[in-house]
Scaffold this motif. Structure first.
Motif, short mmCIF file in Angstrom:
data_model
loop_
_atom_site.label_atom_id
_atom_site.label_comp_id
_atom_site.label_asym_id
_atom_site.label_seq_id
_atom_site.Cartn_x
_atom_site.Cartn_y
_atom_site.Cartn_z
N PHE A 10 -0.58 -0.76 -4.61
CA PHE A 10 -1.92 0.29 -4.42
C PHE A 10 -1.39 1.60 -4.40
N ASP A 11 -1.83 2.47 -5.12
CA ASP A 11 -1.62 3.85 -5.11
C ASP A 11 -2.43 4.77 -5.79
N THR A 12 -2.73 6.02 -5.55
CA THR A 12 -3.53 6.90 -6.26
C THR A 12 -2.90 7.27 -7.26
N GLY A 13 -1.68 7.06 -7.85
CA GLY A 13 -0.96 7.74 -8.90
C GLY A 13 -0.43 8.90 -8.93
N GLY A 14 -1.31 9.68 -8.07
CA GLY A 14 -1.18 11.24 -8.13
C GLY A 14 -0.27 11.90 -6.49
N GLY A 15 0.21 10.84 -5.93
CA GLY A 15 0.90 11.22 -4.67
C GLY A 15 0.01 11.46 -3.62
N LEU A 16 0.44 11.94 -2.54
CA LEU A 16 -0.59 11.95 -1.07
C LEU A 16 -1.99 12.63 -1.48
N PHE A 60 0.92 -1.03 0.01
CA PHE A 60 0.01 0.15 0.07
C PHE A 60 1.05 1.04 0.02
N GLY A 61 0.98 2.19 -1.20
CA GLY A 61 1.71 3.16 -1.14
C GLY A 61 3.00 2.74 -2.12
N VAL A 62 3.08 3.13 -3.39
CA VAL A 62 3.95 2.50 -4.44
C VAL A 62 4.97 3.73 -4.66
N ALA A 63 4.38 4.95 -4.98
CA ALA A 63 5.03 6.17 -5.38
C ALA A 63 6.24 5.57 -6.53
N SER A 100 -5.82 8.02 7.88
CA SER A 100 -7.03 7.89 6.98
C SER A 100 -6.88 6.83 6.11
N SER A 101 -5.74 6.66 5.32
CA SER A 101 -5.58 6.16 4.00
C SER A 101 -5.07 4.35 4.78
N THR A 102 -4.31 4.29 5.85
CA THR A 102 -4.23 2.88 6.50
C THR A 102 -5.46 2.32 6.86
N GLY A 115 -5.95 4.38 -7.81
CA GLY A 115 -7.13 5.19 -7.32
C GLY A 115 -7.03 5.03 -5.75
N ASP A 116 -7.90 5.79 -5.16
CA ASP A 116 -7.87 5.85 -3.82
C ASP A 116 -8.12 4.67 -3.16
N VAL A 117 -7.18 4.33 -2.06
CA VAL A 117 -7.57 2.97 -1.49
C VAL A 117 -8.91 2.82 -0.85
N ALA A 118 -9.62 3.89 -0.65
CA ALA A 118 -10.93 3.66 0.05
C ALA A 118 -11.65 3.14 -0.82
N HIS A 136 2.80 -1.70 4.45
CA HIS A 136 1.73 -0.63 4.50
C HIS A 136 2.75 0.78 4.31
N ASP A 137 2.58 1.75 3.69
CA ASP A 137 3.44 2.90 3.40
C ASP A 137 2.54 3.84 2.69
N LEU A 138 1.34 4.03 3.30
CA LEU A 138 0.43 5.12 2.95
C LEU A 138 0.58 6.36 3.80
N ASP A 139 1.31 6.25 4.64
CA ASP A 139 1.86 7.59 5.40
C ASP A 139 0.44 8.05 6.56
N PHE A 140 -0.65 7.91 6.08
CA PHE A 140 -1.67 8.49 6.53
C PHE A 140 -2.43 7.51 7.64
N SER A 165 10.06 1.69 -5.87
CA SER A 165 11.22 1.55 -5.30
C SER A 165 11.09 -0.04 -4.34
N GLY A 166 10.19 0.19 -3.67
CA GLY A 166 9.79 -0.95 -2.56
C GLY A 166 9.24 -2.04 -3.37
N LEU A 167 8.35 -1.65 -4.41
CA LEU A 167 7.60 -2.58 -5.20
C LEU A 167 8.59 -3.64 -5.97
C1 LIG Z 1 5.85 7.42 0.85
S1 LIG Z 1 4.99 7.08 -0.51
C2 LIG Z 1 5.33 5.19 -0.85
C3 LIG Z 1 6.69 4.95 -1.06
C4 LIG Z 1 7.09 3.50 -1.34
N1 LIG Z 1 6.55 2.51 -0.58
C5 LIG Z 1 8.54 3.06 -1.82
O1 LIG Z 1 9.06 2.13 -1.28
O2 LIG Z 1 9.15 4.04 -2.44
C6 LIG Z 1 3.45 6.77 0.06
C7 LIG Z 1 2.22 6.83 -1.42
O3 LIG Z 1 1.13 6.58 -0.57
C8 LIG Z 1 0.12 6.91 -1.54
N2 LIG Z 1 -1.13 7.14 -0.74
C9 LIG Z 1 -1.47 7.71 0.25
N3 LIG Z 1 -2.64 7.71 0.64
C10 LIG Z 1 -3.27 7.02 -0.27
C11 LIG Z 1 -4.73 6.76 -0.62
N4 LIG Z 1 -5.60 6.88 0.08
N5 LIG Z 1 -4.83 5.79 -1.67
C12 LIG Z 1 -3.77 5.49 -2.34
N6 LIG Z 1 -2.81 5.67 -2.48
C13 LIG Z 1 -2.32 6.44 -1.42
C14 LIG Z 1 0.71 8.13 -2.09
O4 LIG Z 1 0.00 8.39 -3.31
C15 LIG Z 1 2.27 7.96 -2.19
O5 LIG Z 1 2.83 7.45 -3.43
#
Ligand SMILES: C[S@@+](CC[C@H](N)C(=O)[O-])C[C@H]1O[C@@H](n2cnc3c(N)ncnc32)[C@H](O)[C@@H]1O
Length: 273
Positions: free
Chosen positions: A99-105, A68-71, A171-173, A142-145, A165-169, A74-76
């Motif tokens: 999983f990712d929005t594709g457009g950042g946080l 969760f959270g690809v950016a 709410s997203s987690t 898309g939004d993980v919600a 899990h790397d969605l930072d928030f 690198s992790g994937l």
């Molecule tokens: C810190 S980055 C991930 C870094 C990645 N894991 C790596 O190893 O390079 C956090 C990612 O979470 C995604 N993200 C945060 N909230 C999200 C949500 N609600 N739905 C989908 N993606 C979300 C952002 O788009 C962002 O790319």
């Protein structure tokens, strides 16, 4: 960190330097280096290997691993590399999904998403470059919600064994953890998780009342038959890196295979010592 800082603060500087060298040069087999904790992005290797090991003990031939959270991916990409090695050790095929929005946080929703540390739009990605760089992982944009709600139907995935899990928030987690509340056929009875944003620094000050840690605490309050728990044996493993404090295991006590015996047959102690 300067060399002096490192030497004065790292409890085992020589050992750590050796591991670093082994991990970088990749001298020795993957399993040899894994045992020594000399593998790059060890946290990904750990959740994938433990997931595959448990799956093989349970007689499963295929599992899913999620990030969760690809950016930039690198992790994937490390998950892909490690999965290829682990498939040589266990007769289990690992499908990988990112999983990712594709457009950042997205915009932080409230204080629980730590707006003092994160900003909307951080971690924008180059989607075509990311897609080109991956060999087997499938991307779920898309939004993980929303994407968490359609994932099982859309992909018909093998049971989930490992999640980074790397969605930072918070709410997203919280939204991503919806998957952990679904029918047990979608999950391994013990599911290995890495939560990236749970240690941090003096700036983030991660705690149990905001961020990913709050999402874990709420899950545990809400769910009677499932708990995201600390693997104490790993935390006790002195000499291993701080990543081991970012690992949790989701136990599904209601899973039909939760009680299936997977341990060593011969645990008999000597009757007379
Ligand atoms: C810190 S980055 C991930 C870094 C990645 N894991 C790596 O190893 O390079 C956090 C990612 O979470 C995604 N993200 C945060 N909230 C999200 C949500 N609600 N739905 C989908 N993606 C979300 C952002 O788009 C962002 O790319």
């Amino acid at each position: 960190m300067s060399v002096l800082d490192y030497l004065m603060t790292e409890p085992m500087p020589l050992r750590r330097a050796l591991k670093y060298l082994l991990a970088r040069t990749e001298i020795g087999s993957f399993s040899f280096r894994y045992r020594l904790e000399a593998v790059r992005r060890m946290h990904y290797a750990f959740i994938l290997l433990e997931g595959a090991r448990l799956a093989s003990r349970l007689g499963l031939e295929r599992i899913s691993a999620l990030e969760f959270g690809v950016a930039g991916g690198s992790g994937l990409r490390w998950m892909e590399r490690h999965a290829a090695e682990i498939e040589k050790l266990y007769p289990v095929r690992i499908d990988i999904y990112g999983f990712d929005t594709g457009g950042g946080l997205p915009a932080p929703k409230d204080y629980r998403d730590l707006p003092y540390h994160w900003r909307e739009g951080f971690f924008a990605m180059d989607r075509p470059a990311l897609e080109r760089s991956l060999s087997r992982a499938k991307l779920v944009f898309g939004d993980v919600a929303e994407t968490s709600r359609t994932f099982f139907e859309q992909f018909d995935p093998a049971p989930i064994a490992a999640v980074a899990h790397d969605l930072d928030f918070y709410s997203s987690t919280h939204d991503a953890l919806w998957l952990f509340k679904q029918d047990s056929r979608f999950l391994l009875p013990r599911l290995f998780c890495y939560f990236d944003d749970t240690i941090g620094t003096h700036r983030e000050l991660y705690n149990d009342f905001t961020g990913e840690r709050l999402a874990i605490a709420e899950f545990n309050r809400e769910m009677d038959d499932r708990k995201i728990a600390v693997p104490h044996y790993l935390r006790a493993r002195e000499g291993w890196g701080s990543w081991r404090h970012q690992i949790w295991v989701c136990h599904s006590f209601d899973h039909p295979q939760y009680n299936q015996f997977i341990s060593d047959e011969d645990q008999q102690l000597p009757l007379v010592s």
